[in-house]
Write a protein that holds these residues in place. Structure first.
Motif, PDB file in Angstrom:
ATOM      1  N   LEU A 206      27.413  42.293  34.396  1.00  0.00           N
ATOM      2  CA  LEU A 206      28.844  42.280  34.670  1.00  0.00           C
ATOM      3  C   LEU A 206      29.381  40.863  34.846  1.00  0.00           C
ATOM      4  O   LEU A 206      30.473  40.538  34.369  1.00  0.00           O
ATOM      5  CB  LEU A 206      29.145  43.124  35.914  1.00  0.00           C
ATOM      6  CG  LEU A 206      30.629  43.387  36.206  1.00  0.00           C
ATOM      7  CD1 LEU A 206      31.298  44.020  34.994  1.00  0.00           C
ATOM      8  CD2 LEU A 206      30.772  44.292  37.426  1.00  0.00           C
ATOM      9  N   GLU A 207      28.619  39.988  35.505  1.00  0.00           N
ATOM     10  CA  GLU A 207      29.093  38.610  35.695  1.00  0.00           C
ATOM     11  C   GLU A 207      29.310  37.924  34.358  1.00  0.00           C
ATOM     12  O   GLU A 207      30.319  37.233  34.147  1.00  0.00           O
ATOM     13  CB  GLU A 207      28.092  37.810  36.538  1.00  0.00           C
ATOM     14  CG  GLU A 207      28.550  36.371  36.763  1.00  0.00           C
ATOM     15  CD  GLU A 207      27.585  35.559  37.616  1.00  0.00           C
ATOM     16  OE1 GLU A 207      27.862  34.362  37.826  1.00  0.00           O
ATOM     17  OE2 GLU A 207      26.565  36.124  38.064  1.00  0.00           O
ATOM     18  N   SER A 208      28.360  38.136  33.427  1.00  0.00           N
ATOM     19  CA  SER A 208      28.506  37.545  32.102  1.00  0.00           C
ATOM     20  C   SER A 208      29.713  38.117  31.374  1.00  0.00           C
ATOM     21  O   SER A 208      30.426  37.387  30.674  1.00  0.00           O
ATOM     22  CB  SER A 208      27.233  37.805  31.281  1.00  0.00           C
ATOM     23  OG  SER A 208      27.411  37.433  29.933  1.00  0.00           O
ATOM     24  N   GLU A 209      29.964  39.417  31.542  1.00  0.00           N
ATOM     25  CA  GLU A 209      31.103  40.043  30.874  1.00  0.00           C
ATOM     26  C   GLU A 209      32.438  39.494  31.409  1.00  0.00           C
ATOM     27  O   GLU A 209      33.398  39.341  30.659  1.00  0.00           O
ATOM     28  CB  GLU A 209      31.059  41.563  31.054  1.00  0.00           C
ATOM     29  CG  GLU A 209      29.934  42.254  30.308  1.00  0.00           C
ATOM     30  CD  GLU A 209      30.085  42.142  28.796  1.00  0.00           C
ATOM     31  OE1 GLU A 209      31.231  42.163  28.316  1.00  0.00           O
ATOM     32  OE2 GLU A 209      29.060  42.027  28.112  1.00  0.00           O
ATOM     33  N   VAL A 210      32.472  39.222  32.706  1.00  0.00           N
ATOM     34  CA  VAL A 210      33.717  38.738  33.310  1.00  0.00           C
ATOM     35  C   VAL A 210      33.914  37.243  33.065  1.00  0.00           C
ATOM     36  O   VAL A 210      34.984  36.804  32.637  1.00  0.00           O
ATOM     37  CB  VAL A 210      33.736  39.025  34.829  1.00  0.00           C
ATOM     38  CG1 VAL A 210      35.016  38.439  35.451  1.00  0.00           C
ATOM     39  CG2 VAL A 210      33.678  40.522  35.096  1.00  0.00           C
ATOM     40  N   PHE A 211      32.868  36.452  33.323  1.00  0.00           N
ATOM     41  CA  PHE A 211      33.015  34.995  33.295  1.00  0.00           C
ATOM     42  C   PHE A 211      32.380  34.319  32.090  1.00  0.00           C
ATOM     43  O   PHE A 211      32.573  33.122  31.888  1.00  0.00           O
ATOM     44  CB  PHE A 211      32.437  34.392  34.578  1.00  0.00           C
ATOM     45  CG  PHE A 211      33.103  34.894  35.828  1.00  0.00           C
ATOM     46  CD1 PHE A 211      34.464  34.731  36.016  1.00  0.00           C
ATOM     47  CD2 PHE A 211      32.388  35.562  36.804  1.00  0.00           C
ATOM     48  CE1 PHE A 211      35.100  35.203  37.151  1.00  0.00           C
ATOM     49  CE2 PHE A 211      33.002  36.037  37.952  1.00  0.00           C
ATOM     50  CZ  PHE A 211      34.366  35.852  38.122  1.00  0.00           C
TER      51      PHE A 211
END
Length: 461
Positions: A206-211
């Motif tokens: 999720l972190e990669s998808e957001v940032f």
């Protein structure tokens, strides 16, 4: 010649700071430090953009906003408030304010709000401030019930703002549709609308998808990836099911909201992005916050302008309108002859609770159109489970609000010696059991909303 910006701020140091920033950006500014002075200044300048502190030494800034709007419905009033008075700013938005700023704010936030107001003035001054809604379609929504008309007006107003929006509502009520409508009504409509479902992406991704991430930052990162936040630059980032976000990522999201910068996974240099945040959840965010699953500081940062979408059962007048319009649409798409609902089918539709809301209704209609044909949509065409439930609801022996059945209903004597809270819990649980575990049906029996029962059950765990 464009009218000046009227700045109403009673704190001298802040007034000088705001005036300097605005003049440096090329704007003409008229400054007032009291309600009386502001009234005189506005009557003289007829400023179409007003920066208005709500707390003035000689009165309430809302009075000036009301006077401005009585004389110029197209005027853009940007209210200024302290952090502890956000509720007043939200109320001002409901009464027609264009945007609001919460102290302290930086000069970029100030200039962005003013530029949005001036841009909206240029493009909308010839239009009415609120477009009448026919119910035939508001940015994808269907229905013209009073409940939905209020939602349409709110979306139209807050769409022009830059404030974060928090949408709540049961599954199937149209939260993403509302987010897209807010984007379409905003000055950012020409920019990207990026939607991200926080509940559908594994937590470790999720972190990669957001940032975003850099090539080689972790196993499987075979190239650089622009995250949703950067992809939404100049537009709107919609975070659906925000309450599913892991606490560690909530911390990084809060930092992003505070600094307007993102740091991709594996990067050391942050990147400035300009996005508006709209988020949504089908949970009660206050319950999630109190349970420690949602950061309190993030909640208050995001929960600036709340919108609650009503379930379909609370706007039954819209059920047949949506069904009829959608039946025609699906029939055309599938090459079928359907023109209307059979009267008995229409009566069934009005009585059903539709726990899946509009999404469930549309799925049922699509199912019927694909598998059947005819001029009228007959009851026997309905999916088996829907037909069984509808006939149970239509049965002469079934009251409008059925009561709990059999031994599941607790006897009064069983409550002797127990607290009121214990009695309430026992009665609610018995009613849910008698309703075959259906919270919407139990809520109807008890005369409360399903969200009330969800909150109570959450507090018992």
């Amino acid at each position: 010649m464009a009218s000046p910006i009227l700045l109403v701020e009673d704190t001298l140091s802040l007034a000088m700071l705001y005036e300097t920033v605005l003049k440096k950006a090329g704007h003409e500014v008229v400054t007032a430090s009291s309600l009386q002075e502001a009234r005189a200044s506005w009557r003289k300048s007829k400023a179409s953009t007003v920066l208005l502190d709500l707390m003035l030494p000689d009165g309430d800034g809302m009075e000036l906003m009301d006077e401005v709007h009585r004389h110029d419905a197209n005027a853009r009033v940007i209210v200024i408030t302290a952090n502890g008075s956000i509720n007043r700013a939200v109320e001002a938005m409901r009464l027609g304010a264009f945007d609001f700023l919460v102290k302290p704010f930086d000069e970029n936030r100030l200039l962005r709000a003013v530029e949005n107001a001036l841009s909206a003035e240029r493009t909308q001054r010839a239009d009415t401030p609120e477009k009448p809604q026919s119910g035939e379609g508001f940015h994808g929504f269907l229905g013209n019930s009073p409940e939905m008309q209020a939602i349409y007006r709110m979306i139209d107003r807050i769409g022009r703002s830059t404030a974060s929006v928090f949408i709540t509502g049961e599954s199937g009520t149209g939260k993403e549709l509302a987010a897209h409508a807010i984007h379409d009504c905003s000055p950012r409509a020409e920019g990207p609308f990026i939607a991200l479902n926080c509940g559908a992406i594994p937590r470790d991704l999720l972190e990669s998808e957001v940032f975003g991430h850099l090539k080689g930052s972790f196993t499987g990162a075979i190239s650089d990836k622009k995250g949703a936040a950067a992809a939404a630059h100049g537009g709107t980032l919609f975070l659906d099911e925000i309450c599913e976000m892991d606490l560690s990522l909530q911390t990084k999201l809060l930092r992003f909201l505070q600094t307007s910068t993102v740091t991709p996974v594996g990067a050391v240099t942050p990147r400035v992005v300009d996005v508006r945040i709209v988020c949504a959840t089908n949970r009660d965010p206050m319950v999630e916050m109190r349970a420690g699953r949602f950061r309190e500081d993030l909640y208050y940062r995001l929960h600036v302008v709340p919108i609650h979408l009503p379930p379909l059962r609370e706007r039954r007048d819209d059920i047949l309108k949506i069904a009829e319009l959608t039946l025609h649409k699906f029939a055309q798409e599938e090459g079928k002859m359907f023109r209307r609902l059979n009267p008995e089918t229409a009566q069934m539709f009005r009585r059903l609770d539709w726990p899946g809301n509009v999404r469930q209704l549309l799925n049922v209609l699509r199912n019927v159109v694909v598998l059947n044909d005819g001029v009228e949509m007959m009851p026997e065409m309905l999916p088996h489970d829907i037909l069984v439930e509808a006939r149970r609801m239509m049965s002469p022996s079934a009251p409008e609000h059925p009561v709990a059945r059999g031994d599941a209903t607790p006897k009064i004597s069983a409550f002797v010696g127990h607290t009121l809270a214990e009695m309430e819990r026992a009665f609610i649980e018995a009613t849910i059991e008698a309703s075959d575990g259906s919270l919407p049906q139990a809520a109807r029996i008890l005369g409360v909303s399903p969200s009330t029962l969800y909150r109570k059950r959450e507090s018992w765990t």
